[in-house]
Design a protein around this motif. Structure first.
Motif, PDB file in Angstrom:
ATOM      1  N   LEU A   1       0.830  -1.197   0.000  1.00  0.00           N
ATOM      2  CA  LEU A   1       0.000   0.000   0.000  1.00  0.00           C
ATOM      3  C   LEU A   1       0.872   1.257   0.000  1.00  0.00           C
ATOM      4  O   LEU A   1       0.638   2.191  -0.767  1.00  0.00           O
ATOM      5  CB  LEU A   1      -0.933  -0.005   1.218  1.00  0.00           C
TER       6      LEU A   1
ATOM      7  N   SER B   1       1.366   3.822  -3.176  1.00  0.00           N
ATOM      8  CA  SER B   1       1.059   5.232  -2.945  1.00  0.00           C
ATOM      9  C   SER B   1       2.227   6.122  -3.362  1.00  0.00           C
ATOM     10  O   SER B   1       2.031   7.189  -3.950  1.00  0.00           O
ATOM     11  CB  SER B   1       0.696   5.473  -1.473  1.00  0.00           C
TER      12      SER B   1
ATOM     13  N   VAL C   1      -5.082   6.047   1.190  1.00  0.00           N
ATOM     14  CA  VAL C   1      -4.277   6.489   0.043  1.00  0.00           C
ATOM     15  C   VAL C   1      -4.112   8.008   0.090  1.00  0.00           C
ATOM     16  O   VAL C   1      -3.008   8.530  -0.075  1.00  0.00           O
ATOM     17  CB  VAL C   1      -4.923   6.057  -1.296  1.00  0.00           C
TER      18      VAL C   1
ATOM     19  N   ASP D   1      -9.232   4.297  -3.686  1.00  0.00           N
ATOM     20  CA  ASP D   1      -8.289   3.181  -3.769  1.00  0.00           C
ATOM     21  C   ASP D   1      -8.406   2.436  -5.096  1.00  0.00           C
ATOM     22  O   ASP D   1      -7.407   2.045  -5.687  1.00  0.00           O
ATOM     23  CB  ASP D   1      -8.401   2.237  -2.567  1.00  0.00           C
TER      24      ASP D   1
ATOM     25  N   THR E   1      -6.222   6.867  -8.466  1.00  0.00           N
ATOM     26  CA  THR E   1      -6.495   5.630  -7.734  1.00  0.00           C
ATOM     27  C   THR E   1      -5.251   4.754  -7.790  1.00  0.00           C
ATOM     28  O   THR E   1      -4.423   4.909  -8.689  1.00  0.00           O
ATOM     29  CB  THR E   1      -7.683   4.843  -8.335  1.00  0.00           C
TER      30      THR E   1
ATOM     31  N   PHE F   1      -7.684  -4.723   0.695  1.00  0.00           N
ATOM     32  CA  PHE F   1      -6.704  -3.866   1.363  1.00  0.00           C
ATOM     33  C   PHE F   1      -6.613  -4.222   2.843  1.00  0.00           C
ATOM     34  O   PHE F   1      -7.572  -4.741   3.420  1.00  0.00           O
ATOM     35  CB  PHE F   1      -7.117  -2.395   1.210  1.00  0.00           C
TER      36      PHE F   1
END
Length: 184
Positions: A10, A14, A41, A90, A117, A141
């Motif tokens: 994640l 990002s 995010v 996301d 996204t 997630f």
């Protein structure tokens, strides 16, 4: 079927998304996070891009079941008027939420609007201006584990194959097995 994203991935995704955004000439004033999926995010992007965050809360799904139409539960309107907005979620899944939020923000007279996204699904009706990965899978997630665990337990009695696939995705997130077994 399921694409598990752990905390490390994640953060990495990002950062990759932020890099793509920085490579453009956009001068964003604010990030608008679509709650709940876009919050993590947007928070990471806020630190990386040094931008403030506001939120818009839209309800589109109940578990893995899509509702008929999205609706605004809470919205940031006056804060974004005249701003160059980066709308963050996301996943661009069906595209309905992004499209709905785009229209909502345009009604509130934003100067410009771009979409970002982590994941983009080719079946989405909206293609984000910025995304990192394309997938057809249901993305799981790390912050979704309470909801996904409940879905897993409901699914066990109706679709054991899909339930096992979801359980394996949850285990790849390195969650304690007690969570997936519902013992916590």
């Amino acid at each position: 079927m399921f694409y598990p994203v752990n905390c490390t991935e994640l953060k990495l995704l990002s950062h990759q998304l932020a890099k793509k955004i920085k490579q453009t000439e956009n001068n964003f004033n604010v990030i608008v996070a679509i709650a709940r999926g876009g919050l993590s995010v947007a928070n990471l992007l806020s630190y990386i891009l040094d931008l403030p965050v506001t939120t818009i809360s839209v309800s589109t799904y109940t578990g893995m079941k899509k509702q008929n139409t999205p609706h605004i539960e809470y919205g940031a309107a006056k804060e974004v008027e005249g701003c160059n907005v980066l709308l963050v979620d996301d996943v661009a899944d069906s595209g309905e939420t992004l499209s709905f939020c785009q229209n909502y923000l345009k009604k509130h007279k934003v100067a410009s609007l771009s979409l970002a996204t982590l994941f983009y699904k080719p079946s989405s009706t909206v293609k984000p201006d910025f995304f990192v990965k394309q997938t057809k899978d249901w993305v799981v997630f790390p912050y979704e584990f309470p909801e996904m665990t409940n879905i897993y337990h409901e699914m066990k009695s109706t679709d054991t194959t899909k339930a096992e696939q979801l359980k394996q995705a949850l285990l790849k997130l390195k969650l304690p097995q007690q969570i997936t077994e519902g013992k916590l």
